[in-house]
Design an enzyme around this catalytic site. Structure first.
Site, PDB file in Angstrom:
ATOM      1  N   ARG A  37      32.847 -54.524   9.862  1.00  0.00           N
ATOM      2  CA  ARG A  37      32.631 -53.242  10.533  1.00  0.00           C
ATOM      3  C   ARG A  37      32.130 -53.460  11.963  1.00  0.00           C
ATOM      4  O   ARG A  37      31.163 -54.168  12.192  1.00  0.00           O
ATOM      5  CB  ARG A  37      31.641 -52.383   9.733  1.00  0.00           C
ATOM      6  N   GLY A  88      25.508 -63.011  24.223  1.00  0.00           N
ATOM      7  CA  GLY A  88      26.808 -63.277  23.604  1.00  0.00           C
ATOM      8  C   GLY A  88      27.746 -62.104  23.753  1.00  0.00           C
ATOM      9  O   GLY A  88      27.927 -61.578  24.851  1.00  0.00           O
ATOM     10  N   CYS A 111      25.273 -51.033  11.668  1.00  0.00           N
ATOM     11  CA  CYS A 111      24.058 -50.272  12.009  1.00  0.00           C
ATOM     12  C   CYS A 111      23.871 -50.007  13.504  1.00  0.00           C
ATOM     13  O   CYS A 111      23.846 -48.857  13.925  1.00  0.00           O
ATOM     14  CB  CYS A 111      22.831 -51.000  11.465  1.00  0.00           C
ATOM     15  N   LYS A 151      13.143 -45.708  11.986  1.00  0.00           N
ATOM     16  CA  LYS A 151      14.351 -46.508  11.768  1.00  0.00           C
ATOM     17  C   LYS A 151      15.238 -46.519  13.022  1.00  0.00           C
ATOM     18  O   LYS A 151      15.705 -47.566  13.472  1.00  0.00           O
ATOM     19  CB  LYS A 151      15.107 -45.934  10.566  1.00  0.00           C
ATOM     20  N   GLU A 181      22.131 -57.822   7.036  1.00  0.00           N
ATOM     21  CA  GLU A 181      23.198 -58.443   6.261  1.00  0.00           C
ATOM     22  C   GLU A 181      23.110 -59.950   6.454  1.00  0.00           C
ATOM     23  O   GLU A 181      22.744 -60.428   7.528  1.00  0.00           O
ATOM     24  CB  GLU A 181      24.558 -57.909   6.710  1.00  0.00           C
ATOM     25  N   PHE A 208      15.174 -51.841   6.292  1.00  0.00           N
ATOM     26  CA  PHE A 208      15.294 -52.692   7.486  1.00  0.00           C
ATOM     27  C   PHE A 208      16.033 -54.001   7.196  1.00  0.00           C
ATOM     28  O   PHE A 208      15.986 -54.927   8.003  1.00  0.00           O
ATOM     29  CB  PHE A 208      13.903 -52.992   8.068  1.00  0.00           C
ATOM     30  N   LEU A 209      16.687 -54.100   6.036  1.00  0.00           N
ATOM     31  CA  LEU A 209      17.319 -55.381   5.690  1.00  0.00           C
ATOM     32  C   LEU A 209      18.493 -55.697   6.611  1.00  0.00           C
ATOM     33  O   LEU A 209      19.154 -54.807   7.144  1.00  0.00           O
ATOM     34  CB  LEU A 209      17.787 -55.387   4.233  1.00  0.00           C
ATOM     35  N   THR A 219      20.123 -44.370   6.478  1.00  0.00           N
ATOM     36  CA  THR A 219      19.634 -44.060   7.828  1.00  0.00           C
ATOM     37  C   THR A 219      20.119 -42.660   8.195  1.00  0.00           C
ATOM     38  O   THR A 219      21.326 -42.421   8.296  1.00  0.00           O
ATOM     39  CB  THR A 219      20.179 -45.097   8.827  1.00  0.00           C
ATOM     40  N   ASN A 248      15.976 -49.808  15.582  1.00  0.00           N
ATOM     41  CA  ASN A 248      17.316 -50.336  15.858  1.00  0.00           C
ATOM     42  C   ASN A 248      17.681 -50.190  17.332  1.00  0.00           C
ATOM     43  O   ASN A 248      18.301 -51.083  17.911  1.00  0.00           O
ATOM     44  CB  ASN A 248      18.358 -49.645  14.962  1.00  0.00           C
TER      45      ASN A 248
HETATM   46  C1  UDX Z   1      20.402 -54.593  11.706  1.00  0.00           C
HETATM   47  C2  UDX Z   1      18.866 -54.641  11.757  1.00  0.00           C
HETATM   48  O1  UDX Z   1      18.436 -55.942  12.154  1.00  0.00           O
HETATM   49  C3  UDX Z   1      18.278 -54.274  10.399  1.00  0.00           C
HETATM   50  O2  UDX Z   1      16.861 -54.228  10.486  1.00  0.00           O
HETATM   51  C4  UDX Z   1      18.817 -52.899   9.995  1.00  0.00           C
HETATM   52  O3  UDX Z   1      18.349 -52.549   8.702  1.00  0.00           O
HETATM   53  C5  UDX Z   1      20.325 -52.894  10.005  1.00  0.00           C
HETATM   54  O4  UDX Z   1      20.820 -53.316  11.293  1.00  0.00           O
HETATM   55  P1  UDX Z   1      22.348 -56.209  10.826  1.00  0.00           P
HETATM   56  O5  UDX Z   1      23.285 -55.227  11.439  1.00  0.00           O
HETATM   57  O6  UDX Z   1      22.611 -56.701   9.438  1.00  0.00           O
HETATM   58  O7  UDX Z   1      20.856 -55.611  10.814  1.00  0.00           O
HETATM   59  O8  UDX Z   1      22.334 -57.527  11.743  1.00  0.00           O
HETATM   60  P2  UDX Z   1      21.431 -58.131  12.905  1.00  0.00           P
HETATM   61  O9  UDX Z   1      21.084 -59.513  12.532  1.00  0.00           O
HETATM   62  O10 UDX Z   1      20.340 -57.251  13.299  1.00  0.00           O
HETATM   63  O11 UDX Z   1      22.524 -58.231  14.085  1.00  0.00           O
HETATM   64  C6  UDX Z   1      23.143 -57.072  14.614  1.00  0.00           C
HETATM   65  C7  UDX Z   1      24.104 -57.446  15.703  1.00  0.00           C
HETATM   66  O12 UDX Z   1      23.418 -57.903  16.867  1.00  0.00           O
HETATM   67  C8  UDX Z   1      25.073 -58.577  15.341  1.00  0.00           C
HETATM   68  O13 UDX Z   1      26.353 -58.241  15.830  1.00  0.00           O
HETATM   69  C9  UDX Z   1      24.527 -59.787  16.068  1.00  0.00           C
HETATM   70  O14 UDX Z   1      25.534 -60.718  16.414  1.00  0.00           O
HETATM   71  C10 UDX Z   1      23.930 -59.136  17.310  1.00  0.00           C
HETATM   72  N1  UDX Z   1      22.843 -59.928  17.909  1.00  0.00           N
HETATM   73  C11 UDX Z   1      21.667 -60.073  17.236  1.00  0.00           C
HETATM   74  C12 UDX Z   1      22.989 -60.462  19.173  1.00  0.00           C
HETATM   75  O15 UDX Z   1      24.042 -60.329  19.807  1.00  0.00           O
HETATM   76  N2  UDX Z   1      21.947 -61.170  19.735  1.00  0.00           N
HETATM   77  C13 UDX Z   1      20.764 -61.323  19.088  1.00  0.00           C
HETATM   78  O16 UDX Z   1      19.869 -61.961  19.668  1.00  0.00           O
HETATM   79  C14 UDX Z   1      20.621 -60.782  17.796  1.00  0.00           C
END
Ligand code: UDX
Length: 430
Positions: free
Chosen positions: A327, A253, A260, A204, A155, A152-153, A121, A208
């Site tokens: 992280r 929450g 990211c 991207k 974790e 866009f994956l 990114t 996000n």
């Molecule tokens: C994210 C993007 O979804 C992904 O497309 C990008 O490539 C990388 O960043 P990721 O960081 O792995 O992915 O996790 P994600 O499931 O998106 O959650 C990110 C954060 O948001 C987490 O801390 C999660 O707890 C929080 N979250 C997510 C919420 O608090 N509420 C939600 O409804 C969804």
């Protein structure tokens, strides 16, 4: 196709492995010798469901090679993916020094025409930067192109997301170059969008930031629900049925953590300011997110009559379930506030404790949820691991000093859990 992936972090390892699984020959390069040695022994540097098995089978079939030799990777590849880290500086600006290093390394080994793809990114304009660096440092007079192909994956579901993406974005300088990438992704049979390089880079960040905005929006609504007696889970459901809003990313929450969203929202804000734009909306998204941990601990302090000397069982440490990634995990902020108020912490996480110990060595780590709950004055659900939904609550109640639950992820049904004899507090639910 012969592919080289530079930078074997989350994105690089998953991308390289999936490309190999699709039948390509992939050389994964990283300058971390220890990481490469471990991967060559079949030991994964990260926890990601399904990854180990997929690495193993492609490694055994010699489609997936791990090396520290960048020139070997570059010379043999038609397409080179840059997947190195792009951390945040203190002012939010993205540090692209690893990109620069990778581009210089590519330039030195460039022996014939190649396509260089930025998967990391990176701020808008980094494609031009990579072009300049490679041009300046190449030792042979050969041509190359630079493409942006953002990842866009998520974790925890990284393999699935890579095999079954909702879209593939290719920012290429010409149609011919884009076609080469299309060929690589064709077997996935997913919607592909071809744009210029700048737009792909921006897609991207905009994606996000928009998702982060949904999370902060629902968290602010949750605060108002807490004051008014409304229930944020029902509100999220009610607005989510509107397809223009959609029902995902509306879980109230502790806000967003991870590698990211926090970094990318700050980076986009930095870019906006650099070009003279006030992006107060995004500023608010970040501010709301920054206040979530203290909001939660304030609730605990108020309900428990102070935290000093109280034993708190923390369930969940990773920034989200199904990962050992710590992280920007909200657990760190929460535990640090509690420790500063002389609370006693007993923590448990199914997979993230080894990583957590490196960041928070001074707290007690427990081998199960039940051990973390033992003699606790309260437990706090910090990460919504599935196993916490399936706990034997009678057993939890029996081992606790006082049966009090603070649920920062709204995983339990308030009515049911109170019926079981718990004092129960959650987010935005009255
Ligand atoms: C994210 C993007 O979804 C992904 O497309 C990008 O490539 C990388 O960043 P990721 O960081 O792995 O992915 O996790 P994600 O499931 O998106 O959650 C990110 C954060 O948001 C987490 O801390 C999660 O707890 C929080 N979250 C997510 C919420 O608090 N509420 C939600 O409804 C969804």
């Amino acid at each position: 196709m012969n592919i080289c992936v530079i930078g074997i972090g989350y994105v690089g390892l998953v991308t390289g492995t999936v490309f190999a699984d699709l039948g390509n020959d992939v050389i994964c390069v990283d300058n971390d010798k220890e990481k490469i040695e471990l991967l060559n022994k079949g030991i994964m540097p990260i926890y990601e469901p399904g990854l180990k098995e997929m690495v193993q089978s492609n490694f055994e079939d010699h489609r997936l090679i791990f090396t520290t030799d960048l020139s070997e990777g570059v010379r043999s590849a038609e397409i080179i993916f840059i997947c190195v880290g792009t951390p945040s500086r203190d002012d939010g600006e993205t540090d692209i020094s690893y990109i620069e290093e990778a581009a210089k390394g590519i330039a030195k080994s460039l022996n014939e025409y190649k396509i260089i793809v930025n998967k990391s990114t990176v701020p808008v304009g980094t494609g031009d930067f990579v072009r300049e660096i490679v041009d300046k440092n190449k030792e042979k007079d050969v041509d190359f192109d630079v493409v942006s192909n953002p990842e866009f994956l998520r974790e925890g579901s990284a393999i699935q997301d890579t095999l079954d993406p909702e879209r593939i974005v290719i920012g290429a300088p010409t149609k011919e170059v884009a076609m080469k990438l299309l060929e690589l992704y064709a077997t996935l049979e997913k919607p592909m969008l071809i744009t210029d390089v700048y737009s792909a880079e921006m897609i991207k960040y905009a994606s996000n930031a928009f998702l982060a905005m949904k999370i902060s929006f629902i968290n602010k609504i949750a605060n108002i629900c807490e004051s008014t007696g409304a229930n944020v889970s029902d509100v999220a459901k009610g607005i989510g049925y509107d397809s223009r809003i959609g029902n995902s990313f509306l879980n109230a929450g502790l806000g967003f953590g991870g590698s990211c969203f926090p970094k990318d929202t700050r980076s986009l804000l930095h870019t906006a300011e650099k070009f003279g734009h006030d992006f107060n909306l995004l500023k608010s998204v970040i501010d709301i997110n920054d206040s979530r941990s203290s909001h939660f601990v304030n609730m605990m302090r108020k309900k428990m009559g102070g935290l000093k000397g109280k034993t708190i069982g923390i369930l969940g440490l990773s920034f989200k379930p199904n990962t050992d990634d710590m992280r920007d995990a909200k657990s760190i902020e929460i535990i640090n506030i509690m420790l500063s108020e002389d609370a006693i912490i007993k923590a448990y996480d199914p997979v993230a404790m080894e990583n957590a110990k490196k960041i928070m060595p001074h707290i007690e780590y427990c081998e199960s949820s039940y051990k973390a709950a033992q003699k606790a004055d309260a437990i706090a659900i910090v990460t919504e691991w599935r196993e916490f939904k399936l706990l034997n609550m009678e057993r939890i109640k029996m081992v606790m000093n006082r049966p009090v639950i603070f649920d920062a992820r709204n995983i339990y049904d308030p009515e049911k859990i109170r019926k079981m004899g718990f004092e129960y507090y959650s987010i935005g639910r009255g």
